[in-house]
Design an enzyme around this catalytic site. Structure first.
Site, PDB file in Angstrom:
ATOM      1  N   ASP A 246      -2.613   1.315   3.736  1.00 18.54           N
ATOM      2  CA  ASP A 246      -3.126  -0.130   3.003  1.00 18.54           C
ATOM      3  C   ASP A 246      -2.139  -1.224   3.866  1.00 18.54           C
ATOM      4  O   ASP A 246      -2.768  -2.169   4.262  1.00 18.54           O
ATOM      5  CB  ASP A 246      -2.371  -0.460   1.152  1.00 18.54           C
TER       6      ASP A 246
ATOM      7  N   GLU B 146      10.842   2.112   0.321  1.00 20.16           N
ATOM      8  CA  GLU B 146      10.786   2.393  -1.095  1.00 20.16           C
ATOM      9  C   GLU B 146      11.377   0.793  -1.155  1.00 20.16           C
ATOM     10  O   GLU B 146      12.253  -0.126  -1.783  1.00 20.16           O
ATOM     11  CB  GLU B 146      10.520   2.945  -2.188  1.00 20.16           C
TER      12      GLU B 146
ATOM     13  N   ARG C 191      11.819  -2.849  -1.668  1.00 24.02           N
ATOM     14  CA  ARG C 191      12.372  -3.225  -3.904  1.00 24.02           C
ATOM     15  C   ARG C 191      14.102  -3.942  -3.254  1.00 24.02           C
ATOM     16  O   ARG C 191      14.051  -4.840  -3.689  1.00 24.02           O
ATOM     17  CB  ARG C 191      12.445  -1.980  -3.969  1.00 24.02           C
TER      18      ARG C 191
ATOM     19  N   GLU D  76      -1.513  -5.756  -7.769  1.00 24.86           N
ATOM     20  CA  GLU D  76      -2.179  -5.576  -6.824  1.00 24.86           C
ATOM     21  C   GLU D  76      -3.586  -6.561  -6.669  1.00 24.86           C
ATOM     22  O   GLU D  76      -3.707  -7.658  -5.794  1.00 24.86           O
ATOM     23  CB  GLU D  76      -3.053  -4.059  -5.787  1.00 24.86           C
TER      24      GLU D  76
HETATM   25  C1  DMJ Z   1       4.343  -1.638  -4.757  1.00 27.41           C
HETATM   26  O1  DMJ Z   1       5.669  -1.267  -4.993  1.00 27.41           O
HETATM   27  C2  DMJ Z   1       4.316  -2.427  -3.585  1.00 27.41           C
HETATM   28  O2  DMJ Z   1       3.295  -3.626  -3.317  1.00 27.41           O
HETATM   29  C3  DMJ Z   1       3.866  -1.455  -2.027  1.00 27.41           C
HETATM   30  O3  DMJ Z   1       3.611  -1.444  -1.037  1.00 27.41           O
HETATM   31  C4  DMJ Z   1       2.675  -0.668  -2.917  1.00 27.41           C
HETATM   32  N1  DMJ Z   1       2.924  -0.259  -4.388  1.00 27.41           N
HETATM   33  C5  DMJ Z   1       3.361  -1.071  -5.494  1.00 27.41           C
HETATM   34  C6  DMJ Z   1       2.727  -1.947  -5.529  1.00 27.41           C
HETATM   35  O4  DMJ Z   1       1.682  -0.697  -6.898  1.00 27.41           O
END
Ligand code: DMJ
Length: 676
Positions: A439, A307, A311, A576
């Protein structure tokens, strides 16, 4: 002469040896017998001598006292010597020499604000991480003595000629150039000295590599009504955050309060590049100054490697590349160093949690394993940090993760969602999913390959192609009536479950990006079909908003092709699907995708907008009772609104996908030419 008029004198020994009454009387007599002018001369001489002695002593003591005072203040308040730099105009790209020279005059003391007292660190016995994380599961840099070094070395490093200014001895610093250290030593070196790059202070290092630094980009702001509406939504969100949560991670827009997660001002850092792209100069400047003056990493608090990488590290690097402001790169380098302890695992697969203050790392509290998507979704950022700073360690550690994961057995290219950092192996019978925890493994295979110049026969792209084949054969299904394509999961790695997270709706965008870069047409067909289904997950509900998770009918005996369980009906303002629409528009230029996006933007306006921002919802299935959830995640600003803005742009190449690659949090980073 009266007694009261006596002057106490100290004359040469002999004359004053006697202290009895007789002696004093004879001395007085002798004094009185002297002519007045001689007595005056003696008094004058003695007074002058005394004044001189007094002045010398007082001067030394005063100087010593003032030095001590300065030193004490420097320790107590490392900022007091900091030179205040003028606020940067985000669209003016200052002459780098001037910029960096200013940075270089910051005193050694100013390099210390994040430094905690050496003996306060690595308190090995003082960690309680819950059951799973016994002392053996927590890694730290082992050499405790070495931890005391950073402060001293900072002072040395800032002295141009390598003179030991603390001891005032002209003795060259014995330090191997960083490239000559082996990889483990480089790793330890970076962790021991988070304020350093390549053995010197970060600022000095960046000054050395000045010609390589980013020049910055220009953006003109909104050019049409839809874009202006998105900017207005951004400003509304930002105003609420500023008023009720400034400096905290997230805004709770319903209760009008703040929400803390890592204590890193996530919303500010995540939103920087969005503001820059939208041309919001004032907001950007304010955020930039907060990062400069108030974003500190040395707090003893566990953060999640993934995270914080996507971020914060991604946000800082993107802001640096777009604005050309090296302050962002300086912060990114320190953060990169502080995240490195995660890689001190026996396998090189990183631990999920890092303590940025005491520089330790460990597995999650709830499990011995890391999530597969998390350890494979840090590479774009760490590599970019290496390429931006010309220091290879960050790229090296994440390349090693790529290699390890590449070597592991997979199911037709598909990976289980858990991996153990100690053994470096996947968890047996773990779920296979392109949703949560799986994912972005697939996303980063493609994007890393693009970032590094698309080399033929690169394992990244080979693994990607194999994985998409696995998706097509093992996970893709159609609903019985409408024939909507969806991607299911394999429970225990084998049993098909017709469940798809909203998170999986990033895949159409990644697939069309891959197709644009030479992947087969089967990828494009899947991309289009899946995009339609994702749209349906919005349109099937009266709110025109998608739930977190959708299920799909396996047979026509089921009433609906798509259904939602009550506990999955929430919407977290996720990006997404909008991200995928953006890729479709950017690559095809077809404005239908803009219209689809506009419908959803209006749905957010209708249902998620509250007085202090935009909020997550508890239930998208009932427009009259959406149950406001009270959280505005930072990705609303970094991704959802950014992708809306770019989707509605008249110039579909406002960000040129041949030159930029978006990280998983929507932060554009540069594409690099292939290494020869
Ligand atoms: C985001 O923090 C990023 O896209 C992450 O890879 C997956 N989920 C959240 C948003 O849904």
């Amino acid at each position: 002469m009266k007694d009261s008029g006596h002057i106490a004198l100290t004359l040469p020994s002999g004359a004053v040896a006697s202290t009895d009454e007789r002696g004093r009387k004879s001395l007085r007599r002798a004094w009185n017998q002297l002519p007045r002018c001689q007595r005056n001369l003696i008094i004058l001489g003695v007074t002058a001598f005394c004044v001189t002695v007094l002045l010398c002593l007082t001067g030394d003591q005063l100087i010593a006292a003032s030095i001590k005072d300065v030193e004490e203040k420097a320790i107590a308040s490392p900022y007091h010597m900091r030179r205040e730099l003028p606020l940067a105009n985000p669209h003016h790209h200052p002459d780098k020499e001037e910029d960096l020279t200013a940075a270089a005059v910051v005193t050694p003391a100013a390099a210390l604000p994040n430094q905690e007292p050496a003996d306060d660190k690595f308190d090995g016995g003082n960690v309680a991480y819950g059951e799973v994380n016994s002392a053996e599961n927590v890694v730290r840099v082992t050499d405790t003595a070495a931890v005391a070094l950073p402060v001293l070395q900072d002072k040395k490093a800032d002295n141009e000629d390598g003179i030991d200014i603390l001891n005032n001895v002209e003795e060259p610093i014995e330090r191997l150039p960083i490239e000559q250290l082996d990889e483990r030593e480089q790793l330890n070196e970076a962790i021991r000295n988070p304020l350093h790059l390549g053995g010197i202070s970060i600022k000095r290092h960046l000054k050395k590599i000045q010609p390589l630094l980013a020049k910055g980009q220009h953006f003109h702001g909104a050019t049409n009504e839809r874009q202006s509406a998105v900017v207005a939504a951004f400003k509304h969100s930002w105003a609420g955050y500023q008023k009720y949560a400034w400096g905290h991670d997230n805004l709770k827009p319903v209760s009008q309060f703040s929400h803390e997660w890592f204590g890193l001002g996530l919303t500010i850092v995540d939103a920087l590049d969005t503001m820059y792209i939208m041309g919001l100069d004032e907001e950007f400047k304010e955020a930039r100054d907060w990062v400069d003056l108030s974003l500190h990493f040395a707090t003893k608090r566990d953060v999640n490697l993934f995270e914080v990488t996507i971020r914060v590290l991604g946000g800082l690097l993107s802001a640096y590349h777009l604005s050309g402001d090296t302050m962002f790169l300086t912060k990114a380098a320190e953060l990169g160093n502080r995240l490195l302890p995660a890689f001190l695992s026996p396998s090189g697969i990183p631990y999920s949690d890092v303590n940025l203050g005491d520089l330790s790392a460990h597995s999650p509290k709830w499990s011995p394993d890391s999530s597969t998507s998390e350890i494979t979704t840090i590479q774009l950022e760490f590599r970019d940090l290496s390429r931006s700073t010309n220091i290879s360690i960050y790229e090296n550690v994440v390349n090693k993760v790529n290699e390890k994961v590449h070597e592991l057995d997979k199911t037709d290219g598909l990976v289980p969602i858990f991996i153990n950092a100690n053994t470096g192996t996947f968890r047996n019978y773990a779920t296979i999913s392109l949703g949560a925890r799986g994912d972005s493994y697939y996303e980063y295979l493609l994007k890393q390959w693009i970032q590094t110049g698309r080399n033929d026969n690169d394992n990244l792209i080979l693994d990607y192609m194999q994985a998409i084949d696995g998706v097509l054969t093992k996970l893709m299904r159609r609903t019985p009536r409408e024939h909507w394509v969806y991607i299911g999961e394999l429970i225990n790695g084998k049993d098909f479950k017709p469940k798809m997270d909203h998170l999986t709706c990033y895949l159409p965008g990644t697939l069309i990006l891959g197709h644009q870069n030479g992947m087969p047409d089967s990828h494009l067909i899947l991309a289009r079909d899946l995009l339609d289904t994702c749209y349906q997950t919005y349109m099937q509900h009266p709110t025109h908003l998608a739930p977190e998770i959708s299920y799909f009918a396996l047979t026509d005996k089921e009433e609906h092709d798509i259904y939602v369980k009550p506990n999955d009906a929430h919407n977290l303002l996720r990006p997404e699907f909008i991200e995928s629409l953006y890729y479709f528009y950017a690559i095809t230029g077809n404005r239908t995708y803009q219209d689809m996006g506009w419908t959803i933007f209006q749905a957010f306006e209708t249902h998620a907008k509250v007085n202090a921002g935009y909020t997550s919802l508890g239930n998208v299935r009932n427009a009259q009772n959406t149950r406001l959830r009270d959280l505005m995640e930072s990705f609303w600003l970094s991704e959802t609104l950014k992708y809306f803005y770019l989707l509605f742009s008249d110039n579909r190449k406002e960000i040129d996908l041949d030159q930029w690659v978006f990280n998983s949090e929507g932060h554009p980073l540069p594409v690099y030419p292939p290494k020869t």
